[in-house]
Design a protein around this motif. Structure first.
Motif, PDB file in Angstrom:
ATOM      1  N   PHE A 238       0.829  -1.210   0.000  1.00  0.00           N
ATOM      2  CA  PHE A 238       0.000   0.000   0.000  1.00  0.00           C
ATOM      3  C   PHE A 238       0.864   1.261   0.000  1.00  0.00           C
ATOM      4  O   PHE A 238       0.582   2.216  -0.714  1.00  0.00           O
ATOM      5  CB  PHE A 238      -0.945   0.018   1.213  1.00  0.00           C
ATOM      6  CG  PHE A 238      -1.790   1.254   1.299  1.00  0.00           C
ATOM      7  CD1 PHE A 238      -2.950   1.363   0.544  1.00  0.00           C
ATOM      8  CD2 PHE A 238      -1.426   2.317   2.113  1.00  0.00           C
ATOM      9  CE1 PHE A 238      -3.728   2.505   0.609  1.00  0.00           C
ATOM     10  CE2 PHE A 238      -2.202   3.466   2.185  1.00  0.00           C
ATOM     11  CZ  PHE A 238      -3.354   3.560   1.429  1.00  0.00           C
ATOM     12  N   GLY A 239       1.920   1.263   0.783  1.00  0.00           N
ATOM     13  CA  GLY A 239       2.768   2.442   0.893  1.00  0.00           C
ATOM     14  C   GLY A 239       3.722   2.660  -0.258  1.00  0.00           C
ATOM     15  O   GLY A 239       4.259   3.751  -0.419  1.00  0.00           O
ATOM     16  N   THR A 240       3.916   1.654  -1.103  1.00  0.00           N
ATOM     17  CA  THR A 240       4.915   1.785  -2.168  1.00  0.00           C
ATOM     18  C   THR A 240       4.348   1.627  -3.573  1.00  0.00           C
ATOM     19  O   THR A 240       4.971   2.088  -4.526  1.00  0.00           O
ATOM     20  CB  THR A 240       6.033   0.740  -1.983  1.00  0.00           C
ATOM     21  OG1 THR A 240       5.453  -0.567  -1.932  1.00  0.00           O
ATOM     22  CG2 THR A 240       6.803   1.001  -0.696  1.00  0.00           C
ATOM     23  N   ALA A 241       3.212   0.983  -3.725  1.00  0.00           N
ATOM     24  CA  ALA A 241       2.646   0.750  -5.063  1.00  0.00           C
ATOM     25  C   ALA A 241       1.516   1.746  -5.325  1.00  0.00           C
ATOM     26  O   ALA A 241       0.432   1.653  -4.742  1.00  0.00           O
ATOM     27  CB  ALA A 241       2.129  -0.684  -5.180  1.00  0.00           C
ATOM     28  N   THR A 242       1.792   2.695  -6.198  1.00  0.00           N
ATOM     29  CA  THR A 242       0.839   3.762  -6.484  1.00  0.00           C
ATOM     30  C   THR A 242      -0.509   3.215  -6.933  1.00  0.00           C
ATOM     31  O   THR A 242      -1.552   3.694  -6.476  1.00  0.00           O
ATOM     32  CB  THR A 242       1.411   4.701  -7.572  1.00  0.00           C
ATOM     33  OG1 THR A 242       2.665   5.213  -7.104  1.00  0.00           O
ATOM     34  CG2 THR A 242       0.467   5.840  -7.869  1.00  0.00           C
TER      35      THR A 242
ATOM     36  N   ARG B 285      -6.181   2.788  -5.928  1.00  0.00           N
ATOM     37  CA  ARG B 285      -7.391   1.963  -5.970  1.00  0.00           C
ATOM     38  C   ARG B 285      -8.054   1.901  -4.591  1.00  0.00           C
ATOM     39  O   ARG B 285      -9.258   2.091  -4.453  1.00  0.00           O
ATOM     40  CB  ARG B 285      -7.052   0.560  -6.462  1.00  0.00           C
ATOM     41  CG  ARG B 285      -8.277  -0.362  -6.571  1.00  0.00           C
ATOM     42  CD  ARG B 285      -7.914  -1.798  -6.869  1.00  0.00           C
ATOM     43  NE  ARG B 285      -7.222  -2.375  -5.714  1.00  0.00           N
ATOM     44  CZ  ARG B 285      -6.059  -3.021  -5.773  1.00  0.00           C
ATOM     45  NH1 ARG B 285      -5.430  -3.192  -6.912  1.00  0.00           N
ATOM     46  NH2 ARG B 285      -5.504  -3.500  -4.680  1.00  0.00           N
ATOM     47  N   GLU B 286      -7.253   1.643  -3.575  1.00  0.00           N
ATOM     48  CA  GLU B 286      -7.790   1.529  -2.218  1.00  0.00           C
ATOM     49  C   GLU B 286      -8.339   2.861  -1.713  1.00  0.00           C
ATOM     50  O   GLU B 286      -9.387   2.903  -1.062  1.00  0.00           O
ATOM     51  CB  GLU B 286      -6.728   0.991  -1.258  1.00  0.00           C
ATOM     52  CG  GLU B 286      -6.362  -0.450  -1.517  1.00  0.00           C
ATOM     53  CD  GLU B 286      -7.534  -1.401  -1.343  1.00  0.00           C
ATOM     54  OE1 GLU B 286      -8.353  -1.202  -0.415  1.00  0.00           O
ATOM     55  OE2 GLU B 286      -7.638  -2.352  -2.144  1.00  0.00           O
ATOM     56  N   LEU B 287      -7.629   3.944  -1.998  1.00  0.00           N
ATOM     57  CA  LEU B 287      -8.106   5.256  -1.563  1.00  0.00           C
ATOM     58  C   LEU B 287      -9.394   5.648  -2.285  1.00  0.00           C
ATOM     59  O   LEU B 287     -10.294   6.241  -1.685  1.00  0.00           O
ATOM     60  CB  LEU B 287      -7.023   6.315  -1.763  1.00  0.00           C
ATOM     61  CG  LEU B 287      -5.844   6.215  -0.796  1.00  0.00           C
ATOM     62  CD1 LEU B 287      -4.740   7.185  -1.209  1.00  0.00           C
ATOM     63  CD2 LEU B 287      -6.287   6.472   0.636  1.00  0.00           C
TER      64      LEU B 287
END
Length: 192
Positions: free
Chosen positions: A134-138, A143-145
């Protein structure tokens, strides 16, 4: 360290228009500017360079539970309503013309906190941050945000909160255009 430059005709500049929706490298110099697409590595390196070494969490005073007029608050209320609302309220104390300082209201952080808790959104945010990469893959993060924003928009507001906001809105004359803005975020923290 934020560049301040005017680019004449930018809306018609096809080279710049190609950069819409992409990461951008933008450098302002005394004799002009450089603008081009930035690599993910450049972006990551930039944020790594400016990221604070220690986490900061804004202070939230959740003891204030009522919406108040800007006339009722001052800068000392920033921890319960946010720095931007407190600043606007404080403008009224420095002798500016009445037409400059808006009439308005401040909805306290208590409302946000209660909305988040009543919909289990805090737990959702923690779970989202625990997703691998989550912290490294844009792409994963975006998508999650996006999904989280949709969940927030569909969230249910407690009845007491909806009543308070409806009472506030109904206090304006019919046809009044109401403007809203958030008041505090990380940009208000020292050293941002």
């Amino acid at each position: 360290n934020v560049p301040n430059a005017y680019i004449k005709g930018v809306a018609e500049n096809e080279e710049i228009r190609k950069l819409i929706g992409r990461y951008v490298y933008y450098k302002v110099a005394p004799d002009g500017y450089e603008i081009r697409e930035a690599s993910v590595e450049e972006v990551d390196n930039h944020f790594a360079d400016i990221r604070p070494s220690e986490s900061q969490i804004p202070v939230r005073d959740l003891s204030v539970t009522q919406i108040r007029t800007l006339d009722e608050i001052g800068f000392d209320d920033a921890t319960s309503i946010g720095v931007k609302a407190a600043n606007v309220a404080t403008l009224d104390t420095i002798g500016l013309p009445d037409t400059v300082v808006p009439d308005g209201f401040a909805v306290p952080f208590y409302f946000y906190d209660e909305f988040m808790k009543s919909n289990d959104f805090y737990q959702r945010a923690v779970a989202m941050r625990g997703i691998a990469d989550f912290g490294t893959a844009t792409e994963i993060r975006e998508r999650e945000l996006a999904a989280f924003r949709s969940e927030i928009e569909a969230g249910e507001m407690p009845d007491w909160m909806m009543d308070a906001l409806n009472d506030l809105a109904n206090g304006f004359p019919e046809g009044t255009s109401i403007r809203l803005r958030s008041s505090t975020n990380n940009e208000d923290l020292p050293g941002f």
